[in-house]
Scaffold this motif. Structure first.
Motif, PDB file in Angstrom:
ATOM      1  N   THR A 271       0.821  -1.192   0.000  1.00  0.00           N
ATOM      2  CA  THR A 271       0.000   0.000   0.000  1.00  0.00           C
ATOM      3  C   THR A 271       0.865   1.255   0.000  1.00  0.00           C
ATOM      4  OG1 THR A 271      -1.520  -1.245   1.349  1.00  0.00           O
ATOM      5  CG2 THR A 271      -1.950   1.097   1.153  1.00  0.00           C
ATOM      6  N   ILE A 272       0.468   2.221  -0.830  1.00  0.00           N
ATOM      7  CA  ILE A 272       1.165   3.506  -0.830  1.00  0.00           C
ATOM      8  C   ILE A 272       0.398   4.439   0.094  1.00  0.00           C
ATOM      9  CG2 ILE A 272       1.759   5.495  -2.254  1.00  0.00           C
ATOM     10  CD1 ILE A 272       2.064   3.491  -4.595  1.00  0.00           C
TER      11      ILE A 272
ATOM     12  N   MET B  73     -11.097  13.804  -4.292  1.00  0.00           N
ATOM     13  CA  MET B  73     -11.559  13.756  -5.675  1.00  0.00           C
ATOM     14  C   MET B  73     -10.454  13.225  -6.586  1.00  0.00           C
ATOM     15  SD  MET B  73     -13.286  16.783  -7.914  1.00  0.00           S
ATOM     16  CE  MET B  73     -12.111  17.323  -9.141  1.00  0.00           C
ATOM     17  N   PHE B  74      -9.255  13.704  -6.355  1.00  0.00           N
ATOM     18  CA  PHE B  74      -8.130  13.257  -7.193  1.00  0.00           C
ATOM     19  C   PHE B  74      -7.910  11.750  -7.022  1.00  0.00           C
ATOM     20  CE2 PHE B  74      -3.697  12.159  -7.779  1.00  0.00           C
ATOM     21  CZ  PHE B  74      -3.426  12.698  -9.027  1.00  0.00           C
ATOM     22  N   LEU B  75      -7.933  11.298  -5.760  1.00  0.00           N
ATOM     23  CA  LEU B  75      -7.663   9.878  -5.525  1.00  0.00           C
ATOM     24  C   LEU B  75      -8.754   9.008  -6.144  1.00  0.00           C
ATOM     25  CD1 LEU B  75      -6.263  10.009  -1.888  1.00  0.00           C
ATOM     26  CD2 LEU B  75      -5.019   9.634  -4.016  1.00  0.00           C
ATOM     27  N   GLU B  76      -9.998   9.514  -6.109  1.00  0.00           N
ATOM     28  CA  GLU B  76     -11.061   8.752  -6.758  1.00  0.00           C
ATOM     29  C   GLU B  76     -10.840   8.675  -8.263  1.00  0.00           C
ATOM     30  OE1 GLU B  76     -14.494  10.715  -5.248  1.00  0.00           O
ATOM     31  OE2 GLU B  76     -14.095   9.833  -3.279  1.00  0.00           O
TER      32      GLU B  76
ATOM     33  N   GLU C 107      -5.233   4.241  -6.864  1.00  0.00           N
ATOM     34  CA  GLU C 107      -4.178   3.363  -7.367  1.00  0.00           C
ATOM     35  C   GLU C 107      -3.016   4.162  -7.914  1.00  0.00           C
ATOM     36  OE1 GLU C 107      -6.378  -0.525  -9.055  1.00  0.00           O
ATOM     37  OE2 GLU C 107      -4.745   0.256 -10.302  1.00  0.00           O
ATOM     38  N   LEU C 108      -1.839   3.673  -7.644  1.00  0.00           N
ATOM     39  CA  LEU C 108      -0.632   4.276  -8.216  1.00  0.00           C
ATOM     40  C   LEU C 108       0.374   3.153  -8.417  1.00  0.00           C
ATOM     41  CD1 LEU C 108       1.143   6.713  -8.979  1.00  0.00           C
ATOM     42  CD2 LEU C 108       1.610   7.045  -6.568  1.00  0.00           C
TER      43      LEU C 108
ATOM     44  N   GLU D 118      -2.353  -0.122  -4.246  1.00  0.00           N
ATOM     45  CA  GLU D 118      -3.425   0.623  -3.604  1.00  0.00           C
ATOM     46  C   GLU D 118      -2.861   1.856  -2.886  1.00  0.00           C
ATOM     47  OE1 GLU D 118      -7.004   0.293  -0.400  1.00  0.00           O
ATOM     48  OE2 GLU D 118      -5.737  -1.485  -0.657  1.00  0.00           O
ATOM     49  N   VAL D 119      -3.644   2.924  -2.899  1.00  0.00           N
ATOM     50  CA  VAL D 119      -3.215   4.138  -2.218  1.00  0.00           C
ATOM     51  C   VAL D 119      -4.121   4.378  -1.012  1.00  0.00           C
ATOM     52  CG1 VAL D 119      -2.961   6.629  -2.394  1.00  0.00           C
ATOM     53  CG2 VAL D 119      -2.367   5.172  -4.331  1.00  0.00           C
TER      54      VAL D 119
END
Lengths: 450, 286, 378
Positions: free
Chosen positions: A57-58, A83-86, A91-92, A96-97
């Motif tokens: 996990t990040i 919002m950005f993470l959605e 994911e990066l 998983e983030v």
């Protein structure tokens, strides 16, 4: 939190609303973990660090105020982070983030404790945080001591030159086109109203220096303590000095009362602002025509007419309807994430030293809502477009070019830091991860001229 | 700046400082003077008044009516706080201070969650008046008049109503008043309501001159306190004199040394006045 | 009641070694006991040293972050104790205790940055950080108390002076004193950690040794103040609080005593400030703001004004709570804190610790009454 609540209130069951619910649960679990293990005198305290430390996990941490004087600003930044993470599906690099966000409530002791917690216990791979410069300065010693990759993304006076810190926001020196414009169009004599603390006084130095370059000079300067909302004597003083325009460096809502009081007193002078409209949207909170003929130069305004920006604004407002105006701090938080994503993808890892090297590669450039934003390897500051906004008598914003004609283009493209700072701060060549430079340079009289 | 203009400028400034100080202090002075407790949430009563006024105004009410509604809203809020908290803490100065501090924290944060960082303000009415090359907001001067009207009404209420008689009795000697059959608890409740209404009206009156934010109450709190303490025990005479003298000192200081100078002058004068007149200005009058 | 308790214990077998030890235990603590403090019996001290023992091994069971955070809470406890003495015991309603903390911190910062090369520089900085607030507050105390200012007026003057420091320090963005940049609102950073030089050996404070140092100081301050308030001076302090005029009639120079107390409290507050700045490496003018200034007042009120123990415990718990609320990251932390203040005041108007003490006393008295028969049998 307010933002999340309103998503519920709007009754939407879009995937986004669902997503933010998911995240608040995540946050809650985190919080429960924090409380249960408790930094207090419970012997259990030691176990938090290992809680769910899945190497896959990040972890991304944010420290933005959610309460206190700037609570609303911080909520906006946390909302846009969600919002950005959605958008990235959490994911990066296919991993998983996890988002960890705390509320330092504007208290610098809290900032310090939570910085320690988020670095040492949550072991975040990247830390975003601080609203005011003082918050950042409280955090930075801890960030540096722990060699933590860190992003500061709220407008400030400039000058931080730090191996571990990457900054994308509008700097006072980048607002230079406004000064030139005001002197060309209205005249050389200006009166400066300056918030009496670091940001205000240092920005005022920049303004004075640029004004002199363009043949202008201050005919009066008033330094106003933060929180003051009484401008009777200032207005008197301005009328006596009779300037061609007023340089506004007012900070915070109390000081913004100046505009209402100036209007009521019948003061009719254009404002060249280094601190209003983009970040604190006075043209939305005051009734017209209070802000008429305010000229403000920032890297972002909600009104920027590009398709990219209009889509972004629409999306953010539909997901977080509590926000009537998408202000600078929100977008800078979003852009900071974009830059990090790009750096990690370039590095192919979240190893902090390697990501820092990627930031310094000179290849980091993203299409942000404000336009193209690139990371300058030497100064660790963003290079970006600057827009000159004009507020008309119905409080609508138009963008202007150098000659004062309406345009859909920025007034100045890909603006970096001041020459002085660029010559002082050479992180890529002079600083390394193991032998880091971690300074803040403050221009002294005469520094800027060279 | 000619002498006449300076004098005029000074008068207008002094009047507007007086108006603001007097308005924000009156509600606090009533509660402090009669009940002897410190309301640390005083600023939030002003906030409730200001926000309600703005809401009423944006809903289409005329400003005066909106201000009245603002006062009423603050009064109702005050009544709730009194019933829930204050009534259990009569005569406990420090405890009310901490409890009302709690109220203040809650209100500020709730307002922020509900309305965000800033709230749509009200445009200052009445335009400006010219004097030579200078001009000033008429409304700011009108505020001083409004303050005088409010003080006069408060005076009338204390002198000519039953409640006023009772509250003066309770202030002078609570036990004696009780013996004489005055329901001091009811008097306290009414006083708190009355003080809250006054604070709400003050909030409504200053709403068109400042930005409306969740912290607007905290920003005026210190000035309100300073005015009340400098005024001393006499609610009407002491507080109005204090507002007047602090306004008269703040005005030239800010003209000469800028806003910071004005503010520092206000604080330094407070310290010196307390040192010289430990009873407040009331002591001089009596 | 407490004395009778001791008496019973002494009358039991005095030759037994264990009982002898217990006597020594009581004897040692007797000097810290008296009607002016809570916790005047063997049980209290057993619990006290028990907790102390846990605190001694605490660094071995927690990570650096938890330890660092706890160290800061202990520093707040010292600040709370200093206000407890000035306000709780002596009745001087000081709204500026946080200013002494901030002054100490700034003084330490400026001196330590300038003397960073000098051996023992930080120790000198510490001394100045303690002395400066004491001197400043002695002057302010002289100004107030020799002018018959008292009660609420003291609160307003101290608050106003605190806010003036705030205003002035906020505008120091370009000000330097020697090598130290005061930094205005951005604060002063890069302040070196305290370095202790004891004759031959000198060591930098690591988080662990810093923890032990602060812990030791906290315990020392607590015990020292317990000793003081139960001594002759403690009775004078309380006499001043209860009735100034009468105390004066007995021939005490109230003005001098109050000024001295005010200044001594400031020295202690300054010490806390020094420790804090050494802990954080950073200080900024918000220390002198209205919110910060109210914190110690709240701790002491919530914990119980007339008790050292209460002030300390309340400071620890409230700082801990607001820290955890911040870590929940909800934006509701101030609402929780507000509700907490109100509930505590409504249900424990005299403070949490005195309320708990009363309950404990009531409980243990009934237990003793029913248990005395059994004791007689053994």
């Amino acid at each position: 939190m307010g933002a999340r609540k309103s998503t519920d209130r709007s009754g939407q069951t879009t995937p986004n609303a669902h997503g933010s619910g998911k995240n608040s649960r995540r946050r809650f679990l985190k919080a429960a973990g924090g409380l249960g293990s408790a930094a207090g005198l419970s012997a259990l305290a030691g176990c938090i660090g290992s809680l769910g430390s899945d190497d896959e996990t990040i972890r991304i941490g944010t420290l933005y105020d959610n309460s206190g004087e700037l609570g609303f600003t911080g909520e906006g930044k946390d909302a846009v982070t969600e919002m950005f993470l959605e958008e990235q599906d959490y994911e990066l690099l296919g991993r998983e983030v996890e988002l960890i966000s705390y509320d330092p409530a504007g208290d610098n002791t809290q900032y310090q404790n939570l910085t320690r917690r988020i670095i040492q216990e949550d072991e975040v791979d990247m830390l975003f945080g601080a609203l005011l410069s003082s918050n950042r300065e409280a955090m930075r010693p801890i960030v540096n001591e722990n060699k933590q990759l860190y992003s500061y993304n709220d407008w400030y006076e400039g000058g931080v030159c730090d191996q571990f810190t990457f900054i994308n926001t509008t700097l006072s020196s980048q607002q230079r086109p406004m000064i030139e414009f005001m002197i060309d169009n209205f005249g050389p004599d200006y009166y400066a109203i300056v918030a009496d603390y670091n940001y205000g006084t240092i920005s005022n130095q920049y303004a004075r220096f640029y004004a002199e370059e363009y043949g202008g000079q201050p005919v009066g300067e008033e330094f106003v303590p933060l929180g003051v909302d009484e401008f009777g004597s200032t207005i008197n003083d301005i009328q006596q000095a009779d300037p061609d325009w007023i340089l506004s460096l007012t900070i915070g809502a109390p000081q913004a009362s100046f505009f209402e009081q100036a209007e009521a007193a019948g003061l009719d002078v254009p404002y060249g602002s280094m601190s209003n409209i983009a970040g604190t949207y006075e043209h939305k909170t005051f009734e017209p025509p209070v802000m008429t003929d305010t000229y403000s130069c920032f890297s972002y305004f909600e009104e920027i007419p590009t398709e990219r920006n209009q889509e972004f604004v629409e999306k953010f407002k539909s997901e977080y309807p509590d926000f009537d105006y998408v202000f600078l701090s929100i977008v800078d938080a979003y852009t900071a994430l974009q830059l990090y994503w790009e750096a990690v993808e370039l590095a192919g890892t979240v190893d902090q030293e390697e990501v820092a090297a990627a930031y310094e590669s000179g290849d980091i450039s993203v299409e942000a809502p404000s336009g193209t934003v690139a990371m300058d390897p030497e100064t660790h500051h963003a290079t970006q477009d600057m827009w000159l906004a004009h507020v008309d008598e119905s409080h609508e914003v138009q963008f202007l070019d150098v000659d004062g004609n309406p345009t859909d283009e920025p007034i100045s493209e890909q603006v970096g830091t001041s020459d002085w700072f660029a010559s002082e701060c050479q992180l890529a060549s002079e600083s390394t991860w193991d032998d880091p430079i971690t300074e803040q340079y403050i221009p002294e009289e005469g520094d800027l001229t060279e | 700046m000619s002498l006449i203009e300076s004098l005029f400028g000074f008068l207008i400034l002094a009047l507007s400082h007086f108006g603001k100080l007097a308005l924000i202090a009156l509600g606090l002075a009533v509660i402090f003077g009669i009940m002897g407790i410190i309301n640390f949430a005083h600023g939030e009563f002003i906030l409730v008044g200001a926000y309600t006024t703005a809401m009423g105004y944006h809903a289409g009410f005329p400003l005066l009516l909106a201000i009245f509604v603002g006062g009423l809203a603050a009064g109702i809020f005050g009544l709730i706080v009194e019933r829930l908290i204050i009534q259990h803490l009569y005569d406990r100065l420090i405890e009310t201070l901490v409890a009302t501090w709690g109220v203040s924290l809650i209100v500020i944060q709730l307002v922020r969650i509900q309305f965000g960082g800033t709230f749509a303000g009200i445009h200052t009415p009445l335009g400006s008046i010219q004097y030579g090359a200078f001009s000033a907001s008429t409304y700011r001067i009108a505020l001083a008049g409004a303050a005088i009207v409010l003080f006069a009404s408060t005076y009338a209420i204390f002198m000519y109503t039953r409640y006023g008689l009772h509250s003066r009795a309770a202030m002078q000697n609570k036990e004696m008043a009780q013996c004489l059959g005055i329901p001091t608890k009811r008097v306290y409740m009414k006083t708190f309501f009355f003080g809250s209404v006054l604070s709400g009206i003050a909030g409504g009156l200053i709403a068109p001159t400042v930005s409306l934010t969740p912290d607007m109450g905290t920003n005026v709190l210190v000035e309100a306190f300073v005015t009340v303490i400098v005024g001393g025990a006499n609610v009407i005479v002491g507080t109005s004199l204090a507002a007047l003298s602090l306004g008269i000192i703040q005005a030239p200081a800010s003209m000469l040394f800028g806003t910071l100078g004005g503010y520092l002058a206000l604080l330094i004068t407070t310290v010196l006045l307390i040192r010289v007149l430990p009873e407040g200005l009331t002591g001089v009058v009596e | 009641m407490d004395e009778s308790e001791h008496a019973t214990e002494e009358s039991s077998n005095p030759h037994h070694w264990f009982s002898h030890l217990l006597d020594r235990f009581d004897e040692f603590h007797a000097r810290f006991e008296g009607p002016n403090t809570i916790g005047n019996n063997r049980t209290f001290w057993a619990v006290f040293w028990g907790i102390f023992a846990i605190l001694l091994v605490y660094p071995m069971i927690v990570n650096t972050f938890v330890l660092k955070t706890n160290t800061s809470f202990f520093i707040w406890v010292i600040l709370a104790l200093s206000l407890s003495i000035v306000w709780g015991y002596s009745g001087i309603f000081n709204f500026g205790q946080m200013a002494t903390f901030g002054l100490g911190g700034y003084a330490y910062g400026v001196v330590a940055i300038n003397l960073t090369e000098m051996i023992g520089g930080t120790v000198l900085a510490l001394l100045i950080g303690v002395v400066l607030p004491a001197v400043v507050m002695a002057a302010l105390g002289y100004f107030m108390f020799y002018g018959q200012v008292s009660g609420l007026y003291v609160a307003i003057i101290t608050l106003v002076v605190t806010l003036m420091f705030n205003l002035l320090l906020t505008r120091t963005s370009g000000t330097t004193i020697g090598d130290a940049q005061l930094g205005g609102l951005n604060g002063m950073s890069g302040i070196p950690t305290l370095e202790l030089d004891v004759v031959a050996f000198s060591f930098d404070l690591t988080p662990v040794s810093e923890y032990y140092l602060v812990l030791a100081l906290m315990i020392a301050v607590y015990l020292g103040l317990r000793y003081t308030v139960n001594s002759y001076y403690g009775y004078v302090m309380i006499a001043i609080r209860e009735d100034e005029r009468r105390t004066q009639m007995f021939g005490y120079d109230i003005r001098k005593l109050k000024t001295a107390l005010f200044s001594a409290g400031a020295a202690l507050g300054g010490l806390a400030g020094v420790l804090y700045v050494s802990w954080s490496g950073f200080i900024d003018p918000t220390m002198f703001g209205l919110v910060s200034a109210s914190l110690p007042i709240i701790w002491v009120t919530v914990g119980g004004r007339g008790t050292l123990l209460g002030s300390g415990i309340a400071a620890y718990l409230l700082q801990y709570t607001s820290n955890e609320l911040g870590a929940m990251g909800t934006g509701y932390s101030f609402i929780f804190l507000g509700i907490l203040f109100i509930l505590v005041i409504l249900f424990f108007p005299s403070g949490i610790v005195p309320a708990l003490r009363d309950r404990w006393v009531a409980w243990s008295t009934t237990r003793k009454q029913s248990g005395s028969v059994q004791e007689g049998n053994s």
